[in-house]
Design a protein around this motif. Structure first.
Motif, PDB file in Angstrom:
ATOM      1  N   ASN A 123       0.801  -1.219   0.000  1.00 25.32           N
ATOM      2  CA  ASN A 123       0.000   0.000   0.000  1.00 25.32           C
ATOM      3  C   ASN A 123       0.837   1.275   0.000  1.00 25.32           C
ATOM      4  OD1 ASN A 123      -2.085  -2.062   1.168  1.00 25.32           O
ATOM      5  ND2 ASN A 123      -3.271  -0.253   0.668  1.00 25.32           N
ATOM      6  N   PHE A 124       2.122   1.181   0.273  1.00 25.98           N
ATOM      7  CA  PHE A 124       2.982   2.365   0.240  1.00 25.98           C
ATOM      8  C   PHE A 124       4.383   1.979  -0.207  1.00 25.98           C
ATOM      9  CE2 PHE A 124       3.203   0.861   4.710  1.00 25.98           C
ATOM     10  CZ  PHE A 124       4.569   0.681   4.852  1.00 25.98           C
ATOM     11  N   ASP A 125       5.069   2.973  -0.780  1.00 21.11           N
ATOM     12  CA  ASP A 125       6.494   2.858  -1.072  1.00 21.11           C
ATOM     13  C   ASP A 125       7.312   3.610  -0.035  1.00 21.11           C
ATOM     14  OD1 ASP A 125       6.197   1.432  -3.580  1.00 21.11           O
ATOM     15  OD2 ASP A 125       5.404   3.312  -4.375  1.00 21.11           O
ATOM     16  N   VAL A 126       6.684   4.649   0.543  1.00 23.16           N
ATOM     17  CA  VAL A 126       7.324   5.462   1.577  1.00 23.16           C
ATOM     18  C   VAL A 126       6.360   5.569   2.753  1.00 23.16           C
ATOM     19  CG1 VAL A 126       8.301   7.719   2.175  1.00 23.16           C
ATOM     20  CG2 VAL A 126       8.544   6.832  -0.163  1.00 23.16           C
ATOM     21  N   ALA A 127       6.852   5.269   3.947  1.00 24.24           N
ATOM     22  CA  ALA A 127       6.071   5.479   5.170  1.00 24.24           C
ATOM     23  C   ALA A 127       6.777   6.538   5.999  1.00 24.24           C
ATOM     24  CB  ALA A 127       5.949   4.181   5.962  1.00 24.24           C
ATOM     25  N   VAL A 128       6.076   7.624   6.296  1.00 21.30           N
ATOM     26  CA  VAL A 128       6.614   8.671   7.160  1.00 21.30           C
ATOM     27  C   VAL A 128       5.982   8.489   8.537  1.00 21.30           C
ATOM     28  CG1 VAL A 128       6.985  11.131   7.517  1.00 21.30           C
ATOM     29  CG2 VAL A 128       6.790  10.231   5.188  1.00 21.30           C
ATOM     30  N   ILE A 129       6.816   8.163   9.521  1.00 17.93           N
ATOM     31  CA  ILE A 129       6.352   7.959  10.898  1.00 17.93           C
ATOM     32  C   ILE A 129       6.645   9.239  11.670  1.00 17.93           C
ATOM     33  CG2 ILE A 129       6.491   6.494  12.939  1.00 17.93           C
ATOM     34  CD1 ILE A 129       7.863   4.371  11.091  1.00 17.93           C
ATOM     35  N   TYR A 130       5.593   9.888  12.141  1.00 19.24           N
ATOM     36  CA  TYR A 130       5.754  11.141  12.890  1.00 19.24           C
ATOM     37  C   TYR A 130       5.916  10.783  14.363  1.00 19.24           C
ATOM     38  CZ  TYR A 130       4.538  13.493   8.590  1.00 19.24           C
ATOM     39  OH  TYR A 130       4.540  13.936   7.282  1.00 19.24           O
ATOM     40  N   SER A 131       7.135  10.423  14.713  1.00 19.58           N
ATOM     41  CA  SER A 131       7.434   9.958  16.057  1.00 19.58           C
ATOM     42  C   SER A 131       8.940   9.835  16.220  1.00 19.58           C
ATOM     43  CB  SER A 131       6.783   8.588  16.305  1.00 19.58           C
ATOM     44  OG  SER A 131       7.057   8.107  17.594  1.00 19.58           O
ATOM     45  N   GLN A 132       9.370   9.860  17.492  1.00 21.48           N
ATOM     46  CA  GLN A 132      10.766   9.577  17.827  1.00 21.48           C
ATOM     47  C   GLN A 132      10.858   8.389  18.782  1.00 21.48           C
ATOM     48  OE1 GLN A 132      11.253  14.016  18.637  1.00 21.48           O
ATOM     49  NE2 GLN A 132      13.375  13.448  18.233  1.00 21.48           N
ATOM     50  N   ASP A 133       9.806   7.602  18.844  1.00 25.33           N
ATOM     51  CA  ASP A 133       9.732   6.478  19.783  1.00 25.33           C
ATOM     52  C   ASP A 133      10.588   5.316  19.280  1.00 25.33           C
ATOM     53  OD1 ASP A 133       9.073   4.433  21.494  1.00 25.33           O
ATOM     54  OD2 ASP A 133       6.923   4.831  21.445  1.00 25.33           O
ATOM     55  N   GLN A 134      11.680   5.048  20.000  1.00 26.04           N
ATOM     56  CA  GLN A 134      12.590   3.988  19.576  1.00 26.04           C
ATOM     57  C   GLN A 134      11.975   2.594  19.702  1.00 26.04           C
ATOM     58  OE1 GLN A 134      15.282   4.363  17.905  1.00 26.04           O
ATOM     59  NE2 GLN A 134      15.406   6.583  18.133  1.00 26.04           N
ATOM     60  N   ASP A 135      10.842   2.474  20.407  1.00 27.60           N
ATOM     61  CA  ASP A 135      10.162   1.180  20.444  1.00 27.60           C
ATOM     62  C   ASP A 135       9.713   0.752  19.047  1.00 27.60           C
ATOM     63  OD1 ASP A 135      10.492   1.030  23.164  1.00 27.60           O
ATOM     64  OD2 ASP A 135       8.438   1.630  23.660  1.00 27.60           O
ATOM     65  N   LEU A 136       9.575   1.715  18.137  1.00 29.84           N
ATOM     66  CA  LEU A 136       9.151   1.394  16.771  1.00 29.84           C
ATOM     67  C   LEU A 136      10.312   0.930  15.892  1.00 29.84           C
ATOM     68  CD1 LEU A 136       6.664   4.358  16.254  1.00 29.84           C
ATOM     69  CD2 LEU A 136       6.069   1.946  16.573  1.00 29.84           C
ATOM     70  N   ALA A 137      11.533   0.935  16.428  1.00 29.54           N
ATOM     71  CA  ALA A 137      12.694   0.510  15.629  1.00 29.54           C
ATOM     72  C   ALA A 137      12.586  -0.954  15.216  1.00 29.54           C
ATOM     73  CB  ALA A 137      13.989   0.762  16.408  1.00 29.54           C
ATOM     74  N   GLU A 138      11.950  -1.774  16.055  1.00 32.12           N
ATOM     75  CA  GLU A 138      11.828  -3.197  15.718  1.00 32.12           C
ATOM     76  C   GLU A 138      10.940  -3.406  14.495  1.00 32.12           C
ATOM     77  OE1 GLU A 138      11.239  -6.069  18.806  1.00 32.12           O
ATOM     78  OE2 GLU A 138      12.115  -4.738  20.307  1.00 32.12           O
ATOM     79  N   VAL A 139       9.871  -2.611  14.372  1.00 28.97           N
ATOM     80  CA  VAL A 139       9.004  -2.772  13.206  1.00 28.97           C
ATOM     81  C   VAL A 139       9.715  -2.290  11.946  1.00 28.97           C
ATOM     82  CG1 VAL A 139       7.744  -0.571  13.247  1.00 28.97           C
ATOM     83  CG2 VAL A 139       6.609  -2.616  12.452  1.00 28.97           C
ATOM     84  N   ILE A 154      11.512  -0.143   0.090  1.00 26.78           N
ATOM     85  CA  ILE A 154      10.564   0.574   0.937  1.00 26.78           C
ATOM     86  C   ILE A 154      11.359   1.602   1.739  1.00 26.78           C
ATOM     87  CG2 ILE A 154       8.884   0.420   2.805  1.00 26.78           C
ATOM     88  CD1 ILE A 154       8.335  -2.470   1.973  1.00 26.78           C
ATOM     89  N   VAL A 155      10.931   2.846   1.658  1.00 26.19           N
ATOM     90  CA  VAL A 155      11.591   3.922   2.403  1.00 26.19           C
ATOM     91  C   VAL A 155      10.811   4.182   3.681  1.00 26.19           C
ATOM     92  CG1 VAL A 155      12.251   6.361   2.384  1.00 26.19           C
ATOM     93  CG2 VAL A 155      12.471   4.986   0.295  1.00 26.19           C
ATOM     94  N   LEU A 156      11.519   4.224   4.804  1.00 26.57           N
ATOM     95  CA  LEU A 156      10.917   4.550   6.088  1.00 26.57           C
ATOM     96  C   LEU A 156      11.578   5.810   6.613  1.00 26.57           C
ATOM     97  CD1 LEU A 156      10.934   0.938   7.421  1.00 26.57           C
ATOM     98  CD2 LEU A 156       8.876   2.283   7.095  1.00 26.57           C
TER      99      LEU A 156
END
Length: 199
Positions: A123-139, A154-156
């Motif tokens: 559904n995306f080629d680029v996902a922009v995550i508006y966060s600095q939560d390092q818990d999301l590093a695993e995903v 895929i660009v994150l």
């Protein structure tokens, strides 16, 4: 595609820019970030905890009005009720204090699951995550692996407030960091007042 970790973004914007409520317009902010990078913005997903009407009627009313307006504008909104924890009474001088702490539960997990599911569906080629939560590093690691399996890039990206008063200058590990200046952030505020009447 945008993934807004609303409370994380708000806390950092409060520290960096002095804003005292989550007054950004996610559609405007995502469009601005994509314009800076030359990307085409698509769906905006918005994740936040909301207070109960019993514990905090003013902010419950604010969020009810705000979420309705966001959904009408085409934003995909996911909410979870805030959980409340009471610290035992203590004494500050001679005055007993009973401190109540609101905690967001399950939002990060839902955001991460949606990232994985939507990556698998291409559904995306680029996902922009508006966060600095390092818990999301695993995903992030998981989605990079999905890109390899699907033989595509895929660009994150991790977008966050930056400036001399910012409490952290780091984005999520292994993402492209996009630093949002105060001028860029302030140009994307929502001028509407979502507080309930009489609040």
């Amino acid at each position: 595609m945008a993934f807004f970790d609303v409370q994380n973004l708000f806390r950092h914007a409060k520290d960096a820019f002095g804003h005292h409520h989550p007054n950004f317009d996610p559609l405007k902010l995502h469009a601005r970030v994509c314009e800076l990078k030359g990307w085409r913005p698509t769906l905006v997903r918005y994740y936040t905890g909301i207070p109960s009407a019993v514990e905090d009627p003013k902010w419950h009313g604010y969020w009810s009005n705000r979420i309705l307006a966001l959904k009408r504008a085409g934003v995909h909104v996911t909410t979870r009720p805030l959980r409340y924890r009471h610290l035992p009474p203590s004494k500050a001088g001679d005055t007993p204090q009973n401190i109540k702490i609101a905690q967001e539960k399950g939002i990060d997990l839902r955001l991460a699951l949606d990232l994985v599911a939507l990556a698998r569906k291409r559904n995306f080629d680029v996902a922009v995550i508006y966060s600095q939560d390092q818990d999301l590093a695993e995903v992030v690691e998981e989605i990079l692996e999905i890109g390899k399996e699907q033989e595509r890039r895929i660009v994150l990206a991790s977008a966050f407030p930056a400036g001399p008063r910012a409490t952290s200058g780091r984005g999520i590990d292994r993402t492209e960091w996009i630093k949002i200046t105060q001028n860029e952030y302030d140009a994307c505020l929502d001028p509407r007042d979502f507080r309930p009447r009489g609040a």
